[in-house]
Structures are given as structure tokens and as C-alpha cells.
Motif scaffolding. Structure first.
Motif, PDB file in Angstrom:
ATOM      1  N   ARG A  81       0.861  -1.177   0.110  1.00  0.00           N
ATOM      2  CA  ARG A  81       0.088  -0.044   0.038  1.00  0.00           C
ATOM      3  C   ARG A  81       0.977   1.179   0.002  1.00  0.00           C
ATOM      4  NH1 ARG A  81      -4.998   0.506   0.315  1.00  0.00           N
ATOM      5  NH2 ARG A  81      -5.053   2.548   1.430  1.00  0.00           N
ATOM      6  N   LEU A  82       1.791   1.262   0.916  1.00  0.00           N
ATOM      7  CA  LEU A  82       2.631   2.405   0.859  1.00  0.00           C
ATOM      8  C   LEU A  82       3.507   2.607  -0.294  1.00  0.00           C
ATOM      9  CD1 LEU A  82       4.401   2.033   4.456  1.00  0.00           C
ATOM     10  CD2 LEU A  82       2.778   3.823   3.574  1.00  0.00           C
ATOM     11  N   GLU A  83       4.042   1.374  -1.067  1.00  0.00           N
ATOM     12  CA  GLU A  83       4.658   1.579  -2.335  1.00  0.00           C
ATOM     13  C   GLU A  83       3.695   2.022  -3.447  1.00  0.00           C
ATOM     14  OE1 GLU A  83       6.508  -1.749  -5.452  1.00  0.00           O
ATOM     15  OE2 GLU A  83       6.900  -1.954  -3.471  1.00  0.00           O
ATOM     16  N   ARG A  84       2.388   1.851  -3.365  1.00  0.00           N
ATOM     17  CA  ARG A  84       1.590   2.169  -4.431  1.00  0.00           C
ATOM     18  C   ARG A  84       1.362   3.546  -4.102  1.00  0.00           C
ATOM     19  NH1 ARG A  84      -2.945  -2.391  -5.997  1.00  0.00           N
ATOM     20  NH2 ARG A  84      -1.261  -3.707  -7.044  1.00  0.00           N
ATOM     21  N   ARG A  85       1.034   4.094  -2.993  1.00  0.00           N
ATOM     22  CA  ARG A  85       0.711   5.435  -2.702  1.00  0.00           C
ATOM     23  C   ARG A  85       1.965   6.342  -3.182  1.00  0.00           C
ATOM     24  NH1 ARG A  85      -2.184   8.733   0.679  1.00  0.00           N
ATOM     25  NH2 ARG A  85      -1.364  10.398   1.665  1.00  0.00           N
ATOM     26  N   ARG A  86       3.370   5.805  -2.829  1.00  0.00           N
ATOM     27  CA  ARG A  86       4.477   6.468  -3.077  1.00  0.00           C
ATOM     28  C   ARG A  86       4.476   6.449  -4.700  1.00  0.00           C
ATOM     29  NH1 ARG A  86       7.156  10.122  -0.987  1.00  0.00           N
ATOM     30  NH2 ARG A  86       7.570  11.064  -2.888  1.00  0.00           N
TER      31      ARG A  86
END
Length: 198
Positions: A9-14
């Protein structure tokens, strides 16, 4: 549908935040659409809305991203064994380096324009600038107390140094060839040398 792991999730948000920075550089914040950001990120609109409720929420993420980067750079400067004048010099150079980033220039310009009519954006910018000003003011006060720079209004100098960053960004939008960053850096070094006592 299976839930994404926190790291994913953090990677996609980034990925969306980075895509928004790139699109802002090429077309500006106001003209950029969610579809543009999704295309740049190579992800679906559904994925976008699982991370952001709106384009405005994405803007908040860009402001947070920019403020976090500046805060981390300032923390790094604070951790180094530097005298006050050198810390201020390095801070202005760091700000100038950031001011050379076309995407940040465009987003900053759009933010300042929106701040005139949108109180929430004005308050957000004010909070960010105030936090940076407090850090720089403390550095100036410490340098004055240590006898490294002349006695002067610490808050005023902090405000001037931070305002130079935004002002230079806006001037670059008006005329990209109007000045050279290396000359601005030399001029700022000379100005700061003028207030040192050693």
C-alpha cells in the motif's frame, strides 16, 4: 478482493505521489487530472481511489511529501557539527537545489495562487512555513548567542531566507533564463558572509 499488505500500500501510494510530481512538472497542477496521474503511474483509477479520496487529497500528500523532505534535510543539517553561518549557508543551498526542480516550482506556484482564495490551503502553507521558520530562527538565535553572527532580528532573517526560496521559484517561472542558480548561490554566500563575525 484481497487486502494489500501495508508495504505494498505504501509503495503504491508513493507511486502515485511520484507520478503526480512528474505530471505537475510537465502540465501544472491545475490542468493535471486524476486520469493523467493514473496513466503516469501505470495504475488504475480504482487503485488511486483506494489511496486518495480526491485530487485535493493528493495535493495534501504532495505538500506533506515536500515538507517531510525539507524537514529531513534540516534534521540532517542539525545533526552535523557545523557552526551557525555554515548551517545557514547549507540550508540556503539545499533550498536552491529544491527550487531548481520544475515539478516543485509548478506545485508551489499553484499552491500560492490557490492560497489567495482557499483558506484551507493557506492554513496548510502557513503551518509548513511556520515550522521551517521556527527551526531557522532557532539556528540564527544560537549563532547570535555564540557570537558567530551579528545581533539582528532572528525571526526576520529566518523569514527572509525562506521567502527567498519561494520568490526565486516564482521568478524562475517568469523567466527561466533570468538568473543562474550558481550565481544566486554565490550572492547568498556573500550576503551571509556579511553578517558573520569571524
Amino acid at each position: 478482493m484481497p487486502r494489500l499488505r501495508d508495504a505494498t500500500r505504501l509503495e503504491r501510494r508513493r507511486t502515485f505521489v511520484d507520478a503526480a510530481w512528474r505530471r505537475a512538472a510537465s502540465q501544472g497542477w491545475r490542468d493535471m487530472t486524476i486520469d493523467d496521474v493514473c496513466a503516469e503511474a501505470g495504475l488504475s483509477k480504482g487503485a488511486f481511489y483506494s489511496h486518495f479520496a480526491s485530487k485535493r487529497e493528493l495535493l495534501d500528500a504532495l505538500v506533506d511529501d515536500d515538507a517531510s523532505a525539507v524537514s529531513e534535510a534540516m534534521e540532517d543539517l542539525e545533526a552535523q557539527p557545523l557552526d551557525g553561518p555554515e548551517r545557514l549557508r547549507r540550508m540556503t543551498r539545499m533550498m536552491l537545489d529544491r527550487a531548481g526542480d520544475a515539478s516543485r516550482i509548478q506545485v508551489r506556484a499553484d499552491l500560492w495562487a490557490a492560497a489567495l482564495t482557499e483558506p484551507a490551503i493557506r492554513e496548510r502553507l502557513n503551518t509548513e512555513v511556520d515550522a521551517q521558520r521556527r527551526v531557522v530562527r532557532r539556528w540564527v538565535e544560537e549563532a547570535i548567542a555564540d557570537g558567530e553572527i551579528v545581533e539582528l532580528p532572528a525571526n526576520a532573517l529566518a523569514s527572509i531566507l525562506l521567502a527567498l526560496n519561494d520568490g526565486l521559484m516564482l521568478h524562475r517561472i517568469l523567466d527561466e533564463s533570468g538568473f543562474r542558480w550558481e550565481n544566486v548561490s554565490r550572492a547568498l554566500d556573500a550576503l551571509l558572509a556579511g553578517i558573520t563575525t569571524r
